[in-house]
Design a protein around this motif. Sequence first.
Motif, PDB file in Angstrom:
ATOM      1  N   UNK A 365      22.080  73.632   7.209  1.00 58.33           N
ATOM      2  CA  UNK A 365      21.653  73.653   5.701  1.00 58.33           C
ATOM      3  C   UNK A 365      20.399  72.717   5.356  1.00 58.33           C
ATOM      4  N   UNK A 366      20.660  71.219   4.876  1.00 58.60           N
ATOM      5  CA  UNK A 366      19.966  70.452   5.140  1.00 58.60           C
ATOM      6  C   UNK A 366      18.776  70.467   5.801  1.00 58.60           C
ATOM      7  N   UNK A 367      18.666  70.911   6.970  1.00 55.01           N
ATOM      8  CA  UNK A 367      17.912  70.887   8.177  1.00 55.01           C
ATOM      9  C   UNK A 367      15.970  72.004   7.063  1.00 55.01           C
ATOM     10  N   UNK A 368      16.501  72.625   6.977  1.00 56.88           N
ATOM     11  CA  UNK A 368      16.572  73.708   6.157  1.00 56.88           C
ATOM     12  C   UNK A 368      15.842  72.936   4.671  1.00 56.88           C
ATOM     13  N   UNK A 369      16.861  72.603   3.847  1.00 57.21           N
ATOM     14  CA  UNK A 369      16.106  72.133   2.857  1.00 57.21           C
ATOM     15  C   UNK A 369      15.447  71.033   3.006  1.00 57.21           C
ATOM     16  N   UNK A 370      15.844  69.877   4.312  1.00 50.13           N
ATOM     17  CA  UNK A 370      15.143  69.112   4.248  1.00 50.13           C
ATOM     18  C   UNK A 370      13.451  69.485   4.606  1.00 50.13           C
ATOM     19  N   UNK A 372      11.899  72.222   4.018  1.00 54.95           N
ATOM     20  CA  UNK A 372      11.583  72.549   2.142  1.00 54.95           C
ATOM     21  C   UNK A 372      10.579  71.828   1.415  1.00 54.95           C
ATOM     22  N   UNK A 373      11.542  70.139   1.425  1.00 51.24           N
ATOM     23  CA  UNK A 373      11.543  69.241   0.977  1.00 51.24           C
ATOM     24  C   UNK A 373      10.104  68.773   1.483  1.00 51.24           C
ATOM     25  N   UNK A 374       9.785  69.087   2.489  1.00 53.20           N
ATOM     26  CA  UNK A 374       8.743  68.369   3.240  1.00 53.20           C
ATOM     27  C   UNK A 374       9.235  67.221   4.057  1.00 53.20           C
ATOM     28  N   UNK A 375       9.936  66.757   4.182  1.00 53.95           N
ATOM     29  CA  UNK A 375      10.666  65.507   5.017  1.00 53.95           C
ATOM     30  C   UNK A 375      10.733  65.790   6.371  1.00 53.95           C
ATOM     31  N   UNK A 376       9.592  66.182   6.915  1.00 54.02           N
ATOM     32  CA  UNK A 376       9.820  66.572   8.619  1.00 54.02           C
ATOM     33  C   UNK A 376      10.938  65.891   9.784  1.00 54.02           C
ATOM     34  N   UNK A 377      10.362  64.375   9.694  1.00 53.91           N
ATOM     35  CA  UNK A 377      11.591  63.929  10.305  1.00 53.91           C
ATOM     36  C   UNK A 377      12.829  63.884  10.317  1.00 53.91           C
ATOM     37  N   UNK A 378      13.394  64.472   9.101  1.00 52.61           N
ATOM     38  CA  UNK A 378      14.615  64.767   8.639  1.00 52.61           C
ATOM     39  C   UNK A 378      15.159  65.640   9.034  1.00 52.61           C
ATOM     40  N   UNK A 379      14.145  66.811   8.795  1.00 54.63           N
ATOM     41  CA  UNK A 379      14.503  68.493   9.053  1.00 54.63           C
ATOM     42  C   UNK A 379      14.665  68.008  10.851  1.00 54.63           C
ATOM     43  N   UNK A 380      13.820  67.849  10.805  1.00 60.04           N
ATOM     44  CA  UNK A 380      14.344  68.235  13.428  1.00 60.04           C
ATOM     45  C   UNK A 380      15.784  66.870  13.455  1.00 60.04           C
ATOM     46  N   UNK A 400      17.516  75.165  17.592  1.00 58.64           N
ATOM     47  CA  UNK A 400      16.208  74.508  18.421  1.00 58.64           C
ATOM     48  C   UNK A 400      15.301  75.156  18.456  1.00 58.64           C
ATOM     49  N   UNK A 401      14.915  76.242  18.533  1.00 64.28           N
ATOM     50  CA  UNK A 401      13.544  76.663  18.011  1.00 64.28           C
ATOM     51  C   UNK A 401      13.055  76.169  17.155  1.00 64.28           C
ATOM     52  N   UNK A 402      14.063  76.239  16.231  1.00 63.44           N
ATOM     53  CA  UNK A 402      12.868  75.437  14.622  1.00 63.44           C
ATOM     54  C   UNK A 402      12.791  74.591  15.236  1.00 63.44           C
ATOM     55  N   UNK A 403      13.575  73.539  15.336  1.00 62.96           N
ATOM     56  CA  UNK A 403      13.163  72.415  15.777  1.00 62.96           C
ATOM     57  C   UNK A 403      12.127  72.229  16.439  1.00 62.96           C
ATOM     58  N   UNK A 404      11.517  73.015  17.298  1.00 63.85           N
ATOM     59  CA  UNK A 404      10.563  73.016  18.465  1.00 63.85           C
ATOM     60  C   UNK A 404       8.925  73.450  17.587  1.00 63.85           C
ATOM     61  N   UNK A 405       8.947  73.830  16.807  1.00 63.46           N
ATOM     62  CA  UNK A 405       8.224  74.916  15.911  1.00 63.46           C
ATOM     63  C   UNK A 405       7.483  73.886  15.255  1.00 63.46           C
ATOM     64  N   UNK A 406       9.073  73.350  14.274  1.00 62.31           N
ATOM     65  CA  UNK A 406       8.801  71.780  13.586  1.00 62.31           C
ATOM     66  C   UNK A 406       7.698  70.921  13.932  1.00 62.31           C
ATOM     67  N   UNK A 407       8.532  70.704  14.852  1.00 62.58           N
ATOM     68  CA  UNK A 407       8.036  69.511  16.443  1.00 62.58           C
ATOM     69  C   UNK A 407       6.323  69.813  16.449  1.00 62.58           C
ATOM     70  N   UNK A 409       4.257  71.714  14.970  1.00 64.61           N
ATOM     71  CA  UNK A 409       3.333  71.843  14.001  1.00 64.61           C
ATOM     72  C   UNK A 409       2.894  70.370  13.703  1.00 64.61           C
ATOM     73  N   UNK A 410       3.762  69.382  13.579  1.00 60.75           N
ATOM     74  CA  UNK A 410       3.839  68.211  12.840  1.00 60.75           C
ATOM     75  C   UNK A 410       3.176  67.238  14.112  1.00 60.75           C
ATOM     76  N   UNK A 411       3.395  68.022  15.453  1.00 67.50           N
ATOM     77  CA  UNK A 411       2.508  67.380  16.213  1.00 67.50           C
ATOM     78  C   UNK A 411       0.378  67.524  15.963  1.00 67.50           C
ATOM     79  N   UNK A 412       0.436  68.658  15.540  1.00 61.91           N
ATOM     80  CA  UNK A 412      -0.536  68.562  15.597  1.00 61.91           C
ATOM     81  C   UNK A 412      -1.272  68.425  14.235  1.00 61.91           C
ATOM     82  N   UNK A 413      -0.535  67.967  13.567  1.00 65.36           N
ATOM     83  CA  UNK A 413      -1.133  67.662  11.742  1.00 65.36           C
ATOM     84  C   UNK A 413      -2.263  68.235  11.195  1.00 65.36           C
TER      85      UNK A 413
END
Length: 419
Positions: A365-370, A372-380, A400-407, A409-413
């Motif tokens: 739940x915290x990952x989803x909230x972070x 949404x809040x734009x805290x990519x590092x915290x969500x990962x 794991x898939x959610x973390x990979x997708x978020x990572x 997107x973050x890598x692309x900038x």
Amino acid sequence: MTDRPVAEDLLRSLAPQVLGVLTRRWGDFCACEDAVQEALIAAARHWPADGVPDNPRGWLLRTAERRRTDLMRSEAARRRREERVAREPAAAQAPAADDSLALLFMCCHPALTPASAIALTLRAVGGLTTAQIAAAHLVPEATMAQRISRAKQRLKGSSTVFDVPEPDAPDRPERLRRVLHVLYLMFNEGYTASGGPVLHRADLSGEAVRLARELHRSLPADGETTGLLALMLLTEARRPARTGPQGELVPLDRQDRTRWDRDLIAEGTALLRGSFAHRGRPGEYRLLAAVAAVHDAAARAEDTDWPQILGLYGLLEQVAGSPLVTLNRAVALAMVNGPAAALELIDGLDAEGGPLAGHHRVHAVRAHLLETAGDTAGALDSYRTAAARTTSTPERRYLTARAAQLHGRAAKGPPGREG
């Protein structure tokens, strides 16, 4: 030749009835339960070859009575009687009363732990074998056999009475609460398995629904019993859309809602509406069913009435507050007021010594909230922690898939940025 699935379904439905008759007649639950299991084995061996008897309930009852006698004698004598009983005609008449409800109350006796009560209920009332129960709980068969044996011994040493408590019995509310709680836990474990390679265990959730229907038929005026059945149906209706082609988890907001079972939704909604006609303040199960009904009423995820859900969880915290209720209210709060307020609400849940310390759901739940809040590092970090702590393979793969997708997107900038 008998159709095997039909015979198995028949045996499962008749087993608690026969056990109820024997227990009422002889009083020794442990010995009677063993006798019924022996009779089921005999039926499973003879019926596929010989056909189902004209009076299958009477056949099982007579066979179980013989087994009760056999179990007190030597193994050789027991084998001889088994051959003889199998050739005997079925009893012409068997008592018409169905004591399944009394068995359910006995198996949910307060002297037993919830885990033992669930196992004993599945064995005695659900008609499942020890091997099937062990497989559902991901433990060795010997371990489950010991658990069931200890539960029966504890029952034997208690002062339990084989009967459904009378409406004015002082212990009836507590015993009924216990029955509802065990059925709720059983359904939840079947709907979202706590561990293992699959998300659902349909045998557990289906058996919980069946037993809840039986309980509701016997207690149609009890609001919480009705509410529990409504909750199960409204939740079970979404099961076809909860997994993808490879068994992967599909979250609620991404499900194809055309795959939801509209008949179950209609039945559950009607039951819920009827339950609020009963006297008394709505309890845990009616409020949870109301939350499920709001979700099921939304044709699209964006149509969900989150303010109503938030209000229902607020009431639920007053009636039956728990850390998991608070966690669910945090999700609703985020949908209404944004993630910051929700993050503040769950901060204490997994703190050291907190009620959900180390629980993967808090981190999910915290990952989803972070996120949404734009805290990519915290969500990962939270997605990875949640994935590491869950024992459910589908949940781990999803996180794991959610973390990979978020990572990724973050890598692309940001759009337009190179690299």
